[in-house]
Write a protein that holds these residues in place. Structure first.
Motif, mmCIF file in Angstrom:
data_model
loop_
_atom_site.group_PDB
_atom_site.id
_atom_site.type_symbol
_atom_site.label_atom_id
_atom_site.label_comp_id
_atom_site.label_asym_id
_atom_site.label_seq_id
_atom_site.Cartn_x
_atom_site.Cartn_y
_atom_site.Cartn_z
ATOM 1 N N LEU A 19 1.207 2.312 3.958
ATOM 2 C CA LEU A 19 1.705 0.936 4.065
ATOM 3 C C LEU A 19 1.107 0.231 5.277
ATOM 4 N N ARG A 20 0.966 0.937 6.387
ATOM 5 C CA ARG A 20 0.364 0.322 7.581
ATOM 6 C C ARG A 20 -1.114 0.028 7.355
ATOM 7 N N ASN A 21 -1.785 0.872 6.607
ATOM 8 C CA ASN A 21 -3.188 0.598 6.268
ATOM 9 C C ASN A 21 -3.294 -0.668 5.414
ATOM 10 N N ARG A 22 -2.328 -0.876 4.534
ATOM 11 C CA ARG A 22 -2.366 -2.019 3.614
ATOM 12 C C ARG A 22 -1.897 -3.314 4.258
ATOM 13 N N ASN A 27 3.603 -4.500 10.798
ATOM 14 C CA ASN A 27 4.465 -5.001 9.724
ATOM 15 C C ASN A 27 5.235 -3.906 8.987
ATOM 16 N N VAL A 28 5.151 -2.671 9.482
ATOM 17 C CA VAL A 28 5.839 -1.553 8.839
ATOM 18 C C VAL A 28 6.688 -0.833 9.883
ATOM 19 N N LEU A 221 4.974 5.108 -6.089
ATOM 20 C CA LEU A 221 5.911 4.230 -5.388
ATOM 21 C C LEU A 221 5.323 2.835 -5.187
ATOM 22 N N LEU A 222 4.061 2.781 -4.798
ATOM 23 C CA LEU A 222 3.432 1.486 -4.526
ATOM 24 C C LEU A 222 3.120 0.726 -5.810
ATOM 25 N N ASP A 223 2.691 1.441 -6.849
ATOM 26 C CA ASP A 223 2.420 0.772 -8.127
ATOM 27 C C ASP A 223 3.707 0.179 -8.708
#
Length: 297
Positions: A19-22, A27-28, A221-223
């Motif tokens: 999530l931090r990479n994205r 923001n995480v 989870l992300l999809d």
């Protein structure tokens, strides 16, 4: 801001990183409680103590950080839950309600709460378990996951809170050693092969269970989070499937890489009874149809 509870856990550590990479590290928010965060998580972005059993503290955290999305991974896993059912109830049932109710009160836009194959029981069809079927689990962990699915669907239908969840199988990873789970042998066996060239397994050699490689668990989870809500007929209760294997099959695969590896068996009656109540494979056609789920591995 995105909050991940249970950020020190097996899945949480890798989900926070992705999530931090994205979205950018700032923001995480990595939610932690009793277990310290790995250094790479603690040093790469914000973190906060989050006690899901204390609604006021949770509400303050959500408002202070402007949280708009939650991945709720805090949970007492199957074996530990059986040894401390009171704590399991506080975290896995009261904590889930607290997350959802507080999210609704603070205008959080989306909550992702994983369920588990533990939500099924001995009366469930074991092979290609349907998405919608009798569940009736026999463990406090499984009961809490059925509650999670039902209360998640309730908050969506009653209040319009965008709650989504999927039933994760055993997850295979290497960054964080799992604890207190029934399918954890699949990771522990690799550690045993590397450290000692041996492993003593607590399940029967022919115990067939659904498994998933960590990158696919994160992907699922992300999809699901990214899916268009208008495409979803289900919300908090999707099957996701990748592979199934037995301890003996995994041991044979490891021996091809490490010929010195030896496996022995010392069956744990509790863990074996739990495993025997779970599916051997899952029908995940609903996830494939509604949000185009497909594992990479």
């Amino acid at each position: 801001m995105i909050l991940v509870t249970g950020s020190a856990g097996q899945i949480g550590t890798e989900l926070v990183t992705e999530l931090r990479n994205r979205h950018g590290s700032e923001n995480v928010l990595a939610g932690r409680h009793k277990t310290p965060l790995p250094e790479e998580i603690a040093s790469s972005g914000p973190s906060e103590i989050v006690n899901v059993t204390e609604p006021e503290q949770l509400k303050s955290t959500l408002l202070t950080h402007g949280v708009t999305q939650i991945f709720h991974l805090s949970s007492i896993l199957s074996v530990l839950a059986e040894s401390d059912i009171q704590t399991a109830h506080q975290v896995n049932i009261n904590g889930v309600f607290s997350i959802l109710n507080t999210a609704f009160e603070t205008n959080v836009e989306q909550v992702i709460i994983p369920s588990s194959i533990a939500a099924f029981g001995v009366d469930t069809p074991r092979t290609l378990t349907p998405n919608d079927t009798i569940q009736r689990p026999s463990t406090v962990y499984g009961i809490s996951k059925v509650f999670t699915e039902l209360i998640g669907n309730y908050f969506y239908s009653r209040f319009g809170l965008d709650v989504r969840g999927l039933r994760l199988p055993g997850v295979i990873s290497w960054k964080t050693e799992p604890t207190a789970g029934t399918t954890d042998y699949a990771v522990a066996m690799f550690y045993g092969a590397i450290r000692d060239n041996k492993y003593e397994c607590y399940l029967r050699p022919d115990t067939l269970l659904p498994m998933m490689y960590m990158p696919d668990a994160i992907k699922s989870l992300l999809d699901l989070s990214d899916a268009n809500i208008t495409d979803l007929a289900h919300h908090s209760d999707f099957n996701v499937n990748a592979m199934s294997f037995t301890p003996s099959e995994l041991a044979e695969a490891i021996k091809k890489i490490n010929p010195k590896f030896q496996i022995t068996y010392n069956i744990d009656p509790l863990r074996q009874s739990i495993a025997d109540s779970w599916p051997s494979s899952l029908d995940d056609s609903a996830a494939r149809e509604e949000w185009k789920w497909k594992p990479d591995f």
